[in-house]
Design a protein around this motif. Structure first.
Motif, PDB file in Angstrom:
ATOM      1  N   ARG A  22       0.820  -1.215   0.000  1.00 39.32           N
ATOM      2  CA  ARG A  22       0.000   0.000   0.000  1.00 39.32           C
ATOM      3  C   ARG A  22       0.852   1.262   0.000  1.00 39.32           C
ATOM      4  NH1 ARG A  22      -4.376  -1.104   4.516  1.00 39.32           N
ATOM      5  NH2 ARG A  22      -4.725   1.132   4.249  1.00 39.32           N
ATOM      6  N   ALA A  23       2.087   1.150   0.471  1.00 39.64           N
ATOM      7  CA  ALA A  23       2.986   2.309   0.442  1.00 39.64           C
ATOM      8  C   ALA A  23       3.438   2.610  -0.988  1.00 39.64           C
ATOM      9  CB  ALA A  23       4.205   2.040   1.322  1.00 39.64           C
ATOM     10  N   ALA A  24       3.312   1.627  -1.888  1.00 32.55           N
ATOM     11  CA  ALA A  24       3.758   1.769  -3.283  1.00 32.55           C
ATOM     12  C   ALA A  24       5.168   2.355  -3.371  1.00 32.55           C
ATOM     13  CB  ALA A  24       2.759   2.601  -4.089  1.00 32.55           C
ATOM     14  N   PRO A  25       6.151   1.701  -2.746  1.00 33.00           N
ATOM     15  CA  PRO A  25       7.517   2.231  -2.776  1.00 33.00           C
ATOM     16  C   PRO A  25       8.064   2.272  -4.200  1.00 33.00           C
ATOM     17  CG  PRO A  25       7.516  -0.031  -1.978  1.00 33.00           C
ATOM     18  CD  PRO A  25       6.076   0.389  -2.081  1.00 33.00           C
ATOM     19  N   LYS A  26       8.912   3.259  -4.471  1.00 35.56           N
ATOM     20  CA  LYS A  26       9.467   3.407  -5.822  1.00 35.56           C
ATOM     21  C   LYS A  26      10.839   2.749  -5.945  1.00 35.56           C
ATOM     22  CE  LYS A  26       6.534   6.829  -7.302  1.00 35.56           C
ATOM     23  NZ  LYS A  26       5.540   6.539  -6.253  1.00 35.56           N
TER      24      LYS A  26
END
Ligand SMILES: [Zn+2]
Length: 282
Positions: A22-26
């Protein structure tokens, strides 16, 4: 150039798989495909011991004997180290990765940890050239700034990252602002203060299971992953190209599901559910 890859294991303490997603890290997914895996233990100390024996979180495969899975899983260390002949029996008799790397492959071995239950006096400290409990429990950037790599000898680093551990606080947030859950201590001055979790028993104060508060805590863990992702990017910039990195967690966390909060004495799927991603820097 060092004969083997530098190898770094980053353990996002308590980070549950869905918080990571859910943090959608890059930065972190640049290493490879992000997998949902399962930790072997539900709290910090046994889980780190397990990691350091070389058994990283598993994929819970069906139709295969455990011994066969271990054998296959250990072969992946050849890719991680850039070696050709590592296998499970290479670790005999100590069965401890830091000792093997230090004594047999000539690595310089370092641990930087955030949680007092795995402090430098614990038996986990074997085989490390340096082992440090960080001054703050939630400052991965301080770990990264102190990392050094030698062109002659490969380095191994274990980074136990605390931002994702309760109370999911970023380093610039004042402890006065940290959320408090009644009966749960999250300040790390003393070993016995470390939260391990618990279950609601009827009759207990309902504040323990305030749903809005639990959602807020989950959101804070997600925000902590976003913060750590930015620090990981700094790690990518600092580490030499021949560096292999594994990012995972030591266990998951419960945010009110089925009456549980935290981790430790909890038998629930979510306390084992962790992210796993790894690869070599290019
Ligand atoms: Zn932990």
């Amino acid at each position: 150039m060092a004969p083997y890859n530098n190898y770094i294991i980053v353990v996002l303490d308590s980070c549950r798989f869905d918080s990571f997603q859910r943090a959608a890290p890059k930065a972190m997914p640049r290493l490879g495909e992000v997998e949902r895996r399962w930790s072997y233990a539900s709290w910090t100390a046994p889980s780190h011991f397990n990691l350091l024996t070389g058994l990283l979180p598993h994929s819970s495969p069906k139709g295969v004997y455990a011994s066969e899975y271990y054998k296959r899983d250990f072969l992946k260390f050849n890719e991680r180290f850039g070696a050709a002949d590592f296998e499970f029996k290479s670790l005999v008799p100590k069965l401890y990765l830091p000792c093997f790397l230090q004594e047999r492959l000539g690595y310089r071995t370092h641990a930087r940890v955030s949680l007092p239950v795995i402090n430098p006096k614990t038996i986990l400290n074997q085989g490390f050239d340096s082992y440090q409990l960080m001054e703050k429990h939630n400052d991965m950037r301080a770990m990264v700034k102190g990392m050094q790599f030698s062109p002659e000898r490969p380095s191994f680093y274990l980074l136990n990252v605390g931002e994702t551990h309760y109370p999911y606080a970023l380093p610039d947030e004042s402890p006065d602002e940290w959320p408090r859950i009644s009966g749960v201590h999250g300040v790390f001055k003393h070993l016995d203060d470390e939260v391990v979790g618990g279950k609601l028993v009827s009759g207990e104060p309902e504040a323990f299971f305030d749903q809005a508060k639990l959602k807020m805590l989950h959101d804070r863990q997600i925000e902590a992953v976003r913060h750590v992702d930015r620090v990981v990017e700094e790690l990518f910039d600092l580490a030499p190209p021949n560096t292999y990195i594994t990012i995972t967690s030591d266990h998951g966390e419960l945010f009110g599901e089925d009456g549980y909060f935290g981790h430790g004495p909890i038998q629930h799927e979510k306390v084992y559910e962790v992210p796993f991603v790894e690869g070599k820097l290019r």
